[in-house]
Structure formats: C-alpha cells, structure tokens
Design an enzyme around this catalytic site. Structure first.
Site, PDB file in Angstrom:
ATOM      1  N   ASP A   1     -10.551  -3.429  -0.800  1.00 45.20           N
ATOM      2  CA  ASP A   1      -9.413  -2.520  -0.790  1.00 45.20           C
ATOM      3  C   ASP A   1      -8.443  -2.992   0.296  1.00 45.20           C
ATOM      4  O   ASP A   1      -8.771  -3.899   1.064  1.00 45.20           O
ATOM      5  CB  ASP A   1      -9.938  -1.107  -0.484  1.00 45.20           C
ATOM      6  CG  ASP A   1      -8.940  -0.022  -0.826  1.00 45.20           C
ATOM      7  OD1 ASP A   1      -7.842  -0.355  -1.323  1.00 45.20           O
ATOM      8  OD2 ASP A   1      -9.262   1.154  -0.607  1.00 45.20           O
TER       9      ASP A   1
ATOM     10  N   HIS B   1     -13.248   8.605  -9.139  1.00 42.02           N
ATOM     11  CA  HIS B   1     -13.065   8.458  -7.696  1.00 42.02           C
ATOM     12  C   HIS B   1     -12.295   9.664  -7.190  1.00 42.02           C
ATOM     13  O   HIS B   1     -11.569  10.301  -7.943  1.00 42.02           O
ATOM     14  CB  HIS B   1     -12.299   7.160  -7.413  1.00 42.02           C
ATOM     15  CG  HIS B   1     -12.222   6.800  -5.960  1.00 42.02           C
ATOM     16  ND1 HIS B   1     -13.203   7.148  -5.056  1.00 42.02           N
ATOM     17  CD2 HIS B   1     -11.284   6.116  -5.252  1.00 42.02           C
ATOM     18  CE1 HIS B   1     -12.854   6.685  -3.861  1.00 42.02           C
ATOM     19  NE2 HIS B   1     -11.703   6.065  -3.958  1.00 42.02           N
TER      20      HIS B   1
ATOM     21  N   ASP C   1       0.868  -1.171   0.000  1.00 40.34           N
ATOM     22  CA  ASP C   1       0.000   0.000   0.000  1.00 40.34           C
ATOM     23  C   ASP C   1       0.913   1.233   0.000  1.00 40.34           C
ATOM     24  O   ASP C   1       1.352   1.684   1.041  1.00 40.34           O
ATOM     25  CB  ASP C   1      -0.874  -0.041   1.251  1.00 40.34           C
ATOM     26  CG  ASP C   1      -1.790   1.163   1.353  1.00 40.34           C
ATOM     27  OD1 ASP C   1      -1.754   2.030   0.458  1.00 40.34           O
ATOM     28  OD2 ASP C   1      -2.545   1.240   2.338  1.00 40.34           O
TER      29      ASP C   1
ATOM     30  N   ARG D   1      -7.735  -4.173  -5.090  1.00 42.37           N
ATOM     31  CA  ARG D   1      -6.535  -3.363  -5.306  1.00 42.37           C
ATOM     32  C   ARG D   1      -5.291  -4.246  -5.387  1.00 42.37           C
ATOM     33  O   ARG D   1      -4.413  -4.016  -6.201  1.00 42.37           O
ATOM     34  CB  ARG D   1      -6.369  -2.331  -4.189  1.00 42.37           C
ATOM     35  CG  ARG D   1      -5.310  -1.305  -4.526  1.00 42.37           C
ATOM     36  CD  ARG D   1      -5.308  -0.145  -3.565  1.00 42.37           C
ATOM     37  NE  ARG D   1      -4.819  -0.527  -2.254  1.00 42.37           N
ATOM     38  CZ  ARG D   1      -4.758   0.311  -1.209  1.00 42.37           C
ATOM     39  NH1 ARG D   1      -5.164   1.559  -1.347  1.00 42.37           N
ATOM     40  NH2 ARG D   1      -4.316  -0.110  -0.051  1.00 42.37           N
TER      41      ARG D   1
ATOM     42  N   ASP E   1      -4.161   4.302  -5.582  1.00 43.00           N
ATOM     43  CA  ASP E   1      -4.325   5.705  -5.200  1.00 43.00           C
ATOM     44  C   ASP E   1      -3.419   6.621  -6.014  1.00 43.00           C
ATOM     45  O   ASP E   1      -2.352   7.032  -5.563  1.00 43.00           O
ATOM     46  CB  ASP E   1      -4.059   5.850  -3.702  1.00 43.00           C
ATOM     47  CG  ASP E   1      -5.051   5.018  -2.897  1.00 43.00           C
ATOM     48  OD1 ASP E   1      -6.083   4.610  -3.481  1.00 43.00           O
ATOM     49  OD2 ASP E   1      -4.809   4.777  -1.710  1.00 43.00           O
TER      50      ASP E   1
ATOM     51  N   ASP F   1     -17.504   4.237   0.014  1.00 46.59           N
ATOM     52  CA  ASP F   1     -16.208   3.939   0.617  1.00 46.59           C
ATOM     53  C   ASP F   1     -16.395   3.653   2.118  1.00 46.59           C
ATOM     54  O   ASP F   1     -17.531   3.581   2.606  1.00 46.59           O
ATOM     55  CB  ASP F   1     -15.264   5.126   0.343  1.00 46.59           C
ATOM     56  CG  ASP F   1     -13.813   4.700   0.262  1.00 46.59           C
ATOM     57  OD1 ASP F   1     -13.416   3.821   1.035  1.00 46.59           O
ATOM     58  OD2 ASP F   1     -13.070   5.251  -0.571  1.00 46.59           O
TER      59      ASP F   1
END
Lengths: 951, 461
Positions: free
Chosen positions: A551, A684, A292, A610, A626, A438
């Site tokens: 996610d 998004h 991440d 993701r 992201d 979300d």
C-alpha cells in the site's frame, strides 16, 4: 487501507486538523490543477496552429529496422531526432528525443518485457514534401510530411491516425539557466554544486550551437526569443508550502494525435470516471500522476493512485491504441471535432472525401523524459490487447486461492480476533481463502515485524489457518521507519539504498511510522535486496501461506507536495520527477520477486498493490484504493475496473462495502453481489467503521451474502480459466461489451454491465431500493440464458429484469459451455478434487463451445506443461471433450458429475462414450418448461477424452 | 457343499451388515435410521422425489433437501452426522465431508481424503467432561455465592430502604426546623429594621435622648475636663460644606456661644442644637458623624447580631436539608435501577473493577461508568450506565454503557459488558472490535444461572 489524514500519529494531529476541516469529499486544494502545474499550463497555452517543426528529409536514414530523421524547430533551431519503427504485430513506434540534449533525458526502463522486435520498413515514395513508408501487407503506410512536420498512418484511403496534425508537438529542450536576473541564490551547498555541475556539463554546449549555426536562420534572434520565453515556474515552482527546485529547468514534452472516425476513447486509468472518456475542453485534462488521494471524488479527471498511459480508440470498423511510454507527471487532453475543422494536411484533404467525419483529438503532455509512443493498429480489440501484451506482458497467473474471496479489515486486532473471524466464517458456512492484516499488525509500523503483544506467535496463527487450507495477507509498505533499532532501516541506510533528497542526504518524509525513508526501488540491487527480505529466515513469523500487500506506494508522503514525494528528490542520476509513476510498479515488482524466490521459484506469488503503471499486470492485483460506502462508489467500481482491464490490468477489484464510512445493509449486500463477479473480490473497511463481517446483519442478510460468495466459488473453474486465458493472451477478464460486440454502437458507452470472459454477462444491481434493472443483451441472432432461472432471452435487446434482494442478474451466452464446481466448501483448495458440472448453453444453431483448464492451482508447474486444457464442444447432438494441449501432462481426481444443457430438446437416449471405447447409457432429467436437460452422473474423469451423444 | 455355502452366507451377512453400516447409512443419526431402511427405493425426506435405493450416498445429489446423500459432499444443503462416540455427536455441513480437514473427532467425515485424521473423541470427551465438571463446580459454587449475594442483596436493599426512610424522616424534621428558623430570622430582621428606622428618624428624636447629648459632649471634650474649649471645637467641628478647613478662633468662639468654654448644660441648648440641625457645622471625625451614631447604638448592635445569628442558623439548616434531599434523590435513583429480581446485582453498586490490557487500564464501575486509562495517564470515559441489554430470556446477561467520550469520526464511545458465571467477581477481558465500541467480559457469581438440563455426552465408549 487509509490515506493520510486518517491514522492518528500524534505528530500529525495538527496537520490532520487542517486537512480534515469539515467535509467528506476530497480536498481538491491539496492537488494541482493543470494551471498549478506550470508545465501543463505552459503546454496547454499552446493552441493548434501550424507546427514550428520541420522534418529535415536530407538527414533521413533508413535501415532495415528503423527510420531516423532530424526535426528542427524553426523558432529556436533546436533539433530533435525522430525514430520510427515498425514493430511485429502491427504496431508503429515513434520516438522523439533531443538530437543533442544537454544531458541524457530519461527513457523508461523495465516496463517493456523486451526490446520490441521490429519488422522491415520500406520506402514507397519520397519527394521534397515528405516520404511514404510501407507498414507491411495491409496497404498500411506512414506518411512523413516535412513542413510542417506531421505523421499520418493510413490504410488504403483511410487515415487511421495523425500525429502533430494540430501542430502541438512541443519539446522543451534542456538548457542552461540564463535568467540570472530572477535567479535566487539559495544557501544550500547542493544548489551550488548543481550550478557547478551545470557549468561543467555546458562544455558540450558549443558543439550543439555550432550545429545550429549551420542553419541559415539568424542565431541572435533565436537567443533573444528564448530569453523572452523564460516564464515563471520554469526553474522553480511552488505549490502550497512546497517548493520544487527544478535544477534542470523546463523539460516537458507534448504531442497531439488525431483519430478520424473515432468518437469513443477509453483507458488512461486511474480515474474515478465513466468508461468512455470525456472531452476535456471545458475543464482540466485527465491527469496521470500517482497520488494518495484522501476520499476521492467521482466523475472527474483528477489523478488517483495509479497510471497507465494507454488509450484505446474504437469505432465500429477498428480499434487502435496509443501507448505513451513516459513515467513523469502526464496530462491528457481529449477533444471531439470533425476532421474538416482542424488544420489538416494536404494528404488527408486529398484522401478524405467527407469533412463531416467525426474525429477525436488527443494530446499528451508530460513533464520530462522523451516522447516514446507505441501506436497499436488493431484492427480488432483483441489485436490491440495482444499488441499491448507483446510490449508490457500479460496478467500474472495468480494462485487459485487469490481468485477466491478475501476478508480484510483495518484492522483485525490480534491473533484471537483473527481466530474468531476465521471461526465465524465456518460457523456461518461462508467460504473464504484469505484473511488480511493491515498496518496495525506490525511492531510500530515497522514492516516485516509483528506486534509483540497482539501477534506474539504469528506462525501459530498461520498454522491455524493452514490447517483449514486458508491463507493470510500482511501489509508491507515501502516507507521505512527511521529508527536505528530497526534492522530493515539500518540495512537500507548502511547500503545507501534510500532515495536521496536534493541536497544529497537520505530523503525523509512522514508516513504511518512517523519519519520514514523510501528505498530506491528503481535500482535493481535495491529490488534484489528487498526481495531477499521475504525469505522465510529473514521475514520472521512468515510462512508459505503468508502473502503480501503493498500500500502507500505512490509513494505516499504525508508532508510532501500533493501527499507524495518531492519531484527534486534524487534516484541516482535521475530526479523523482522522471520516475514518479514507476515507483509503485517497482515496489510490487520487487515484492513479487521476493515471494517467488522464497519458495525457490516454485510457488506463484500474490501481491496486491495500490499504485501501478503500465506493466504492473505482471506482478499481481490492484484495487481501486480508498473508496467510500456509497452507492455511487459501488457503481464506479465497474468502469474503473473495466478501464484497467482494457490496459492489461485484469486483476482488479474495489473494496467490497466501501472503505470509508459504514454501508447500509442493502448496500453491503449489493456490493457483495457485485464484487462476487469482479476479478479481485475483497471486503475491506476503515478502522473507524463498525464491524461488518458478513454475519453481523441478521440471518437473512447473512444468507444473501453467503449465496453471493458461494456463487463466486461455484464459478471458480470459469474464473480460473479466464485468468489463464488473460495470462496467455492479454485479453481482459472483466470486459466492456464493445470488446466482444465491436460493431454494435449500442455497447460502446455501456458501463453499468460487463462481461466476464466472453460468455457471462453481469448487470449488478447498483441502485438503492431497485425493483428492476434494464440490461442490454448484445448480439443479433444470439440468445442469453439467465443463470438462475435458465430462462432464455434474445440478444440485441434491452431487457427489463425485475429484481429482489437476492437477485444478481447474470446471463450465460447461448453457444457457450461453462464449468462449475457445485460443492462449495470453506476454501478454494478444499474444492481441488471436486467434480465438475458443465453448463452447456445452446445457441439457435444448437452448438456450444467452452474450455476446461485444470492445474495444481498454486505452482509454476503449468509452465512445465503440467496442466489439462480441453475444448468442450457441442454440435450435432454430440458433446465432446478434446485435448487442446497434447504435450501437456497433468492428472486430476476431478470428474464430471453433471451436465446441464440449456435450450435442449428431450432425447430418447443419452450415450456416454469414453476414450477406451466403453459405452454406457446415462440417466437424465428433462425440464420441458425451461428446455433444460440434466444428465445424471456421467462420472468420467475431467482430464480424459469422451463424448456424450443425445439421440 | 452345503456347509460351505452356509458359511459363505454367514460371512456375506456379516459383511453386508458392515456394509450397510459403513456405506449406505453413512452420516446419519440413529433417529434418522428409519428413513434409510433398505428397500427398493428411497423417498427423499421432504417427500419430493423417489429414487432407487442404490442412489442413496452414491455421491450424486438427487433430492432437493439433500437427504439422499447424508454421507457424501454431493448435496449443497446436506448435513453429515458425526457420531463422535466418547464425545458430543453433531452435524456438519456436507461440504466438510472429505474436504481434507478433520471436522468430526471420530474422523468419520474424512473417509476418502488425504487427511490423516485421528480419533480424538475420547480425549476431547475427557477434556470436555473435565471442563464441564469444572464448569459445574464453578456453577455450584457460583450459585451458592449467588445465594449469599442475593441474601446480602436483600439485606442491602432493606438497609437502603431503611436508610431512605431515615433520611426522609430527617428531611421532614429538618423541614420543620427550617420553617421555625425562617420565622425566627424573619423576626430578627424585622427588629433590626425597626431599630434602624428609629435611629434614622432624625435629630428631633436624637435630641430627646440625653445620653446622646452627653456622648456628643464627651466626644468633643477631648481632655475630659467637663468643658469644651476653643481648641477642642477647632479639632472636632467642621463646616458642613467644607470639611477640610479648620474653623477660625472667632468661629469657634461663636459656636461656644461667645465664650471660650462651655459646660454640658449650656451645650445642650446651644451647640447641640446647631449640630443636630446639621446645616452649618458637623462633627469632623467619621466616628463622630451622625451616621456612625447608628453603629454606636447598642440597641441596633444587639438587633444586628440577633439577625446575623438567625441567618447563619437558617443557612445551616438549609444546607443540611439540601444535603439530605440530595442523598435521598441519589438513593432513590440508585434504588430505581433494576438490580435483578432478587437485588442480586445491588452489591456491585459502588464497586469498581480494573483490568490491564496492553498499555491500557480499564475500570468498570457497575451501574455507574466505564473508563480507560493509558499508561500515559489520560483517562477516557467509555460510557455511563445505560441499561440492561441481554437476551429476552435473560436480560441480566449484558449491560450497556453509553455516551462516553466523543469519537474521532463522530458518535461516542460505548461499552457492552457481558456477564458470565464465575466464583469471583472480576473483569476478565476487554476488546475493541470496532473503533470506540468496547466489549467486556465480566465474571461474577450472580450471573450464574441454574441449568435445568445438561448437554448430553456419551460417557460410554
């Protein structure tokens, strides 16, 4: 969705402050370089040289399906077992493991869709230097050289690929810890327990040592050498404040591949880099380790959220692929060389005439597990795709709605907010299919729940959407809040489903909910239980139009090393180290299974993830994580999705508008125009950014965005057909040009334009203030038609296209037929029964071909042959529709309302003939300036046979 | 069979009329009927093309402007007219015709779909009529209240103006007072200075003052018997350069002019002279030090008290003046704000309105500030009064509050307040659509605007 530092759980504030110190770019210091990952450093320190490995030909066993052979490392006398398989469909599998490992080494399960079927291997010749095996018809052979050990795969006189030709095969065998001098006694019971276990497991050791004694080499020397090789980081490793206890010691594996004649390699996503992979001599290797990464940086080899260890190599003659099936942290080095300069075997010297052949050398290094490589020998790009698909499966066939437009934001605040955004789309006449929620929709980040105030009546909300034939996606992340009042947590804890820490307790890390546990999705029983949580009676407030988004499934652990899980966490008998890159794959697998089960296996699921691994294509869509509202991020979305498509994951998209920061209006419009032509099309935005629903930027920009989205909807029949095709063949939907024009070197490095299927070429505008773009139109002797103006352009040229804010340069290939639905409505299912317009683009030979695929758009009934699949072809002035699936049964209300023929000449009459023999004259309109013939309302049903004759 | 034939023609005519009504001109309003008169051909309304009349509403788009398909979904830019008898007629995009979703309340848009649409126009109309009536009542009531508030506003405005004038008068008066007091203080200060100067002028001036001689004598004469003795000298007099050392008897005797005691007359010409010169001996006790002679001086005391008095007075007047001036500037600032054409918003000034939303309490103090207070208790500013930000037509429909507490990702919190007509003045809703950007719905009678024309509703059915 955001990474870590963004969401402000108060407990994290201090940590955030450290992390946020100043800049917008990724904090590289949070992530390891090769030097900081001790196995990578150790392995990379090995330089090309003569391999210490020797094949013991006398141990060779050849059965009908496989060859086995022992390898010995002359330095330490450890023996490896080589297994070689010839697989159906022109593939070779090479497996190398320790002959007698101290304990089993991890072999990746569940990624291959089945045990790959083999084909017979036959021995062509054998002498003391090696053996030659036939790989079947096409004069393909594998040469196993004994000393030093190497493998060469040949076709005729050409070497297609060599393994260990640079002598970089390295296999850190499992060993007893002998460096007691530096051993630090830890106080934990578990470590003691580990030691005890180690002592017990060492009882197998003497046997192995006995074997070694058989070898003439000096035993005591071996031991000495091994002791000398104990390096820092072999038995314990620290990074920043995190320590990795490494109870199993060093366990890395590494192997080199040489690709003569290859200058272009692709794949090994996920990296924010160009389509064509770069050489890594002057920096770090490409890293595959699901992480991440907060505000990732572009054009570098750092690891991102997903990992697919598949590389494609291409030149004008051939495309091949390497699939390195290993789920541990992996690094891939790429260097470019000429064949003559490397240490190369005698066989090659003999067959290779010129020493100036370009060559790409690749080296894979993984932290644990075994070497299990699938060599896909092509020879065409499509062959490689089907070879890879035969191993890991194809793209799942999504419901039509999922191919449409998605509206997302972190977060739509409450039900009223959802209703007003939904109404906004109708008010501004912009279609959309899914609105997304979300993490804030939950009750305190407890997934499968709803905030009791803001989303008090979720079913009412979902029913409201359903009344408009629209759907919703709600997020379900794999970190589970540790809270004894939370049903999901209690169940997981009581069933012992959490991943364990090295000391045997439930592993806990920080994530959105605060302290969180992580279900062990590598276990089938855990996945089964998880899937059952999606049942309508379990997941309260859910309905059939609610779908799921996974996610943070790298997994993201805010306070873990590199923002992920400790490698010494325990999954049953394996360490997290062994399975890390599989975690996200399993999360999506279990979720997808849940969505299938809740409808009794009727409805197709839709799950976005993701994190991913090889095979993730079977479970849904991925997005590039992201990103940021910057022009460079818009540009990189193209190579990032192209790279994923090449390794099977076709359903790819980037956050439209950019996740972090706020896009300029121009960037937002351009991003919509680009996203409308990428497989997964979702806007998004980050919680901290201003609202950016399409109508917030003045009527002019609303109109531009509306038009982009409408173009997507008009093309849905073509998109859907591409997904069906990808599902059947494994071919990518969004394709680099070289896939369709493999012999044209001008296409090999293009990544600012792409094809959808083989018939549409898209060159999005990705430059701020652009007045024009230069697109390369491939294909000598081919023509391309601008889909807006119908202007015809010749292939094999760089074409300058002036652009305005409304331009999206898209071209239809001459020789293709594309079905569209021109009645764009508020959602895809509203367009279900609408008529088709066929765009027939003639090539210079005045022929064209295309397909039409129709089914119910959302169930698995297509597997029961409930679909229409027709070939549309134009030749000799006759356009006809013939059934491609005679055994399939489906009826549609859709009819053909218009046929537009590009590059046509004016006919005197146009006659429609239907299957029942009825003939009728069709009205038509001919635009001489553009040579466009439009047939008015032919009216026949889209599912029947017909032909239209121009006279 | 002529009669039969006749009958058929009538039937046909009836059917034909029905046909034209239901198919040929489906989706148009009566004002557009003239474009769709049954002829051989149809001219697209934009004049771009002539098509056979059969091609009107034949589910194929011939006209660029979509005018040939008012009743189908064939044209991308077309629109469909919902007659909606009993409710409000309106246009919908052609793409909503037969899309399976009921858009027109009369169900006319779904004439060929699976949707089972009910005619809901009458209910909707009733509901809307009730709603509009309610709105009208609110509006009437609101307008009346507004009138009151306007009147109040005017009064308030006048009051404030008067208050301002008053304050200004007070300020002027204070100004005069201030000058007077400054003058007085100045004089008192001068007097004090002079007195000090006079006292400090030295021994010569002190010597001339008998009272000083006698007071010094009294000081030294501890037992008050009218003569100074050796003991008394030893107790009170010290050497200038060595205060600590007690004088010897001989030294004391010497100071007493060789005797053991001394009368005031002798003192005046002997010891007094020595003391006032001050180069050899001095009086020990600080009270008796030459400096403290100033404090003891009644003239000086009086002058000092007077100066202090005047300073205090001046300070008081200055403070009053400052306060008044601040009040004036405050009032001026307040009066400089635009309170609407009739000062109707003036009454909101100095009021605050609260609303609790989930765990937060929001407070709007119009023309001042907006705050948010969590149940945990921390108060955050969501912006200070910025400006009116309504439409050009009615700029008083929206307020902007800016520069609140800074945000996590830069920038600062701000709030947009939309004013709507209502019979009460209250905060109705608060939302945060984007981080740190708040929107509030604020109801008040003063936002009520007289409506010139009512929206048309079919009241007939």
């Amino acid at each position: 969705m955001a990474t870590i530092t963004e969401r402000m759980a108060p407990v994290l504030v201090l940590w955030l402050a450290v992390c946020l110190s100043g800049t917008w770019a990724v904090d590289k210091g949070n992530f390891k370089t090769c030097d900081q990952s001790t196995f990578c450093k150790r392995q990379r320190a090995l330089k090309p040289a003569e391999s210490p490995y020797r094949a013991l030909l006398e141990t060779m066993e050849l059965t009908n399906t496989r060859l086995t052979l022992q390898l010995i490392n002359d330095n330490n006398k450890v023996r490896l077992l080589l297994e070689l398989y010839r697989l159906q469909g022109n593939m070779t599998r090479v497996k190398i493991n320790e002959l007698k490992p101290l304990k089993p080494r991890y072999e990746v399960p569940d990624v291959l869709i089945r045990e790959p079927p083999t084909e017979p291997l036959s021995l062509l010749s054998q002498d003391e230097n090696g053996v030659v095996l036939s790989l079947g018809a096409e004069s393909q052979r594998v040469i196993v050289s004994a000393q030093p050990f190497r493998l060469d795969i040949m076709e005729g006189r050409d070497v297609l690929m060599s393994l260990n030709s640079r002598g970089l095969l390295a296999f850190e065998h499992l060993r007893m810890r002998k460096d007691t001098f530096s051993y630090k006694v830890t106080s934990t019971v578990a470590s003691v327990w580990d030691n005890i276990k180690r002592v017990f497991s060492s009882q197998v050791e003497p046997e192995a040592e006995k074997k070694e004694e058989d070898d003439p080499a000096n035993q005591s020397e071996t031991t000495k050498e091994e002791e000398e090789k104990v390096e820092d980081g072999m038995w314990e490793e620290t990074f920043k404040s995190h320590s990795d206890s490494k109870p199993n010691g060093p366990s890395a594996v590494s192997l080199d591949f040489s690709l003569p004649g290859v200058e272009h390699v692709y794949g090994i996503p996920e990296h924010a880099d160009t389509l064509r992979l770069k050489t890594t001599d002057n920096g770090d290797p490409y890293r595959l380790y699901n992480l991440d990464v907060f505000q990732y940086e572009l054009y570098n080899p750092m690891a991102l959220y997903g990992a697919v260890p598949v590389m494609l190599a291409h030149n004008a003659q051939r495309t091949t692929g390497i699939f390195w099936l290993n789920a541990a942290e992996t690094w891939v080095d790429i260097s470019s060389n000429t064949a003559g300069k490397t240490v190369f075997g005698k066989m090659l010297d003999y067959v290779q005439g010129s020493s100036e052949t370009p060559q790409t050398d690749v080296r894979w290094i993984s932290e644990s597990g075994i070497i299990d490589v699938f060599i896909m020998l092509g020879p065409t790009p499509n062959d490689v795709f089907s070879q890879y698909a035969s191993l890991t499966g194809t793209q799942s066939f999504p419901p039509l709605a999922a191919v449409s437009y998605h509206q997302c934001r972190w977060n739509y605040n409450d039900q009223e907010d959802v209703a007003s955004v939904d109404a906004g789309f109708d008010e501004h006449d912009i279609p959309y299919d899914y609105i997304w929620l979300d993490i804030e929709h939950t009750d305190g980040k407890r997934y499968f729940t709803w905030d009791p105030h803001k989303f008090a009546t979720p079913k009412e909300m979902l029913q409201g959407l359903m009344d408009k034939k629209r759907k919703m996606v709600a997020i379900v992340d794999p970190h589970i809040k540790v809270d004894s009042n939370y049903k999901i947590h209690n169940e997981i804890r009581s069933r012992g489903f959490y991943i364990k820490n090295k000391d045997g307790g439930d592993y806990e890390g920080w994530c959105w909910p605060g302290s969180a546990g992580y279900p062990d999705f590598t276990r089938a029983d855990v996945r089964e239980w998880w899937a059952s949580m999606f049942a309508y009676d379990q997941y309260e407030g859910s309905m059939e139009n609610l779908y799921t988004w996974n996610d943070m499934n790298e997994p993201s652990v805010f306070n873990g090393p590199e923002v992920t899980m400790h490698k010494d966490a325990v999954h049953g008998s394996w360490e997290h180290r062994d399975v890390h890159n599989l975690y996200g794959f399993y999360v999506q697998m279990a979720t997808t299974e849940g969505l299938i089960q809740r409808s009794g296996g009727v409805e197709r699921p839709f799950v976005l993830t993701r994190a991913f691994f090889a095979g993730s294509q079977r479970y849904g869509a991925v997005w590039t994580g992201d990103n940021a509202a910057e022009w460079e991020h818009l540009k990189i979305s193209i190579p990032m999705c192209l790279s994923l498509g090449l390794v099977g994951i076709s359903f790819c998209g980037a956050d439209v508008g950019g996740f972090f920061k706020s896009p300029s209006t121009e960037l937002l419009v351009r991003w919509y125009q680009t996203g409308a032509y990428q497989p997964f099309f979702r806007a998004h935005a980050h919680l901290d950014t201003p609202r950016r629903e399409p109508w917030l930027f003045g009527p002019e920009n609303t109109a531009l965005i509306r038009e982009a989205v409408r173009q997507r909807y008009a093309l849905l029949p073509y998109w859907y057909q591409q997904f069906y095709h990808a599902h059947r063949t494994g071919q990518p939907i969004m394709r680099p040009l070289w896939v369709e024009y493999p012999q044209d070197p001008a296409t090999f490095a293009l990544d600012d334009e792409f094809l959808i299927g083989k018939d549409l070429l898209v060159h999005p505008v990705t430059e701020e203030g652009a007045r024009g773009v230069t697109a390369y139109l491939p294909g000598k002797g081919e023509v391309w038609f601008d889909v807006q103006t119908f202007q015809k352009h010749n292939g094999a040229q760089n074409l300058y296209i002036p652009v305005t804010m409304s331009s999206i340069p898209v071209f239809q290939r001459g020789g293709s037929i594309i079905p569209k639905k021109m009645r764009v409505r508020r959602s895809s299912s509203c367009m279900m029964h609408d008529p088709y317009t066929l765009y027939v683009a003639l090539n210079p030979q005045r022929t064209a071909e295309g397909k039409l695929y129709i089914d119910d758009g959302h169930t698995f009934n297509y597997e029961k042959k409930e679909f229409i699949h027709r070939r549309l072809s134009f030749a000799n002035n006759i356009l006809s529709s013939v059934n491609l699936a005679l055994d399939a049964q489906f009826t549609t209300q859709s009819w053909i309302e218009r046929i537009v023929i590009l590059g046509a000449s004016k006919p005197s009459t146009v006659t429609l003939k239907t299957a029942d023999g009825q003939e009728s004259q069709l009205e038509f309109d001919f635009d001489a300036s553009m040579s466009v013939l439009t047939l008015r309302k032919p009216g026949m049903n889209a599912g029947v046979d017909w032909n239209v004759m121009l006279q | 069979m002529p009669s039969d034939m006749h009958f058929h023609i009538i039937i046909a005519a009836v059917f034909w009329c029905g046909f034209v009504d239901s198919r040929k001109i489906r989706g148009i309003s009566s004002s557009y009927k003239r474009f769709y008169r049954e002829r051989k051909s149809f001219l697209c309304i934009d004049g771009s093309k002539i098509i056979p009349f059969e091609q009107v509403n034949d589910d194929y788009c011939d006209c660029e402007d979509g005018s040939d398909e008012p009743g189908t979904s064939a044209c991308p830019r077309g629109r469909f007219y919902c007659t909606n008898l009993g409710f409000r007629p309106h246009y919908i995009p052609s793409s909503r015709v037969n899309d399976g979703i009921c858009d027109c309340c009369d169900a006319s848009d779904e004439y060929n779909s699976h949707a089972h649409c009910q005619n809901t126009c009458w209910n909707l109309g009733q509901r809307e009529r009730a709603y509009v009536e309610g709105q009208m009542r609110t509006l009437d009531e609101g307008l009346q209240l507004k009138q009151q508030l306007i009147e109040e506003g005017v009064l308030l405005w006048r009051e404030k103006q008067a208050q301002l004038r008053e304050l200004q008068q007070v300020a002027e008066d204070l100004q005069i007072k201030l000058e007077e007091h400054r003058r007085k203080k100045h004089e008192a200060d001068r007097l004090k200075e002079q007195t000090i100067k006079a006292l400090k002028a030295g021994g010569s001036s002190l010597r001339r003052q008998n009272r000083t001689v006698s007071s010094t004598f009294k000081l030294l004469d501890s037992n008050k018997d009218g003569s100074i003795t050796v003991d008394e000298v030893q107790a009170k007099v010290a050497l200038v350069h060595d205060e600590e050392q007690v004088l010897s008897e001989d030294e004391a005797v010497a100071l007493l002019g060789g005797g053991h005691q001394m009368e005031i007359t002798k003192f005046q010409y002997t010891l007094w002279d020595i003391l006032t010169k001050g180069d050899r001996v001095k009086i020990k006790d600080t009270h008796g030090a030459p400096g403290s002679l100033l404090g003891e001086d009644p003239h000086l005391k009086a002058a000092d008290t007077a100066a202090e008095w005047e300073a205090t007075n001046l300070k008081k007047v200055e403070e009053a003046y400052e306060t008044v001036n601040m009040e004036i500037s405050d009032l001026r600032k307040k009066l400089a704000i635009d309170y609407g054409t009739d000062w109707e918003f003036l009454f909101l000034n100095s009021q605050c309105y609260k609303l609790k939303v989930y765990e937060y309490t929001y407070t709007l103090c119009p023309f001042n500030q907006v705050t948010q207070k969590s149940t945990a208790g921390t108060e955050v500013s969501l912006g200070r009064w910025g400006m009116w930000a309504g439409t050009p037509k009615n700029q008083y429909s929206q307020m902007e509050y800016e520069n609140g507490e800074p945000c996590w990702q830069g920038g600062s919190r701000s709030t947009t307040v939309t004013l709507t007509c209502g019979t009460e003045t209250a905060l109705r809703s608060v939302k945060e659509p984007s981080k740190c950007q708040y929107i509030m719905d604020f109801q008040t009678p003063v936002a009520c605007q007289p409506v010139l024309k009512q929206r048309g509703i079919h009241s007939e059915l």
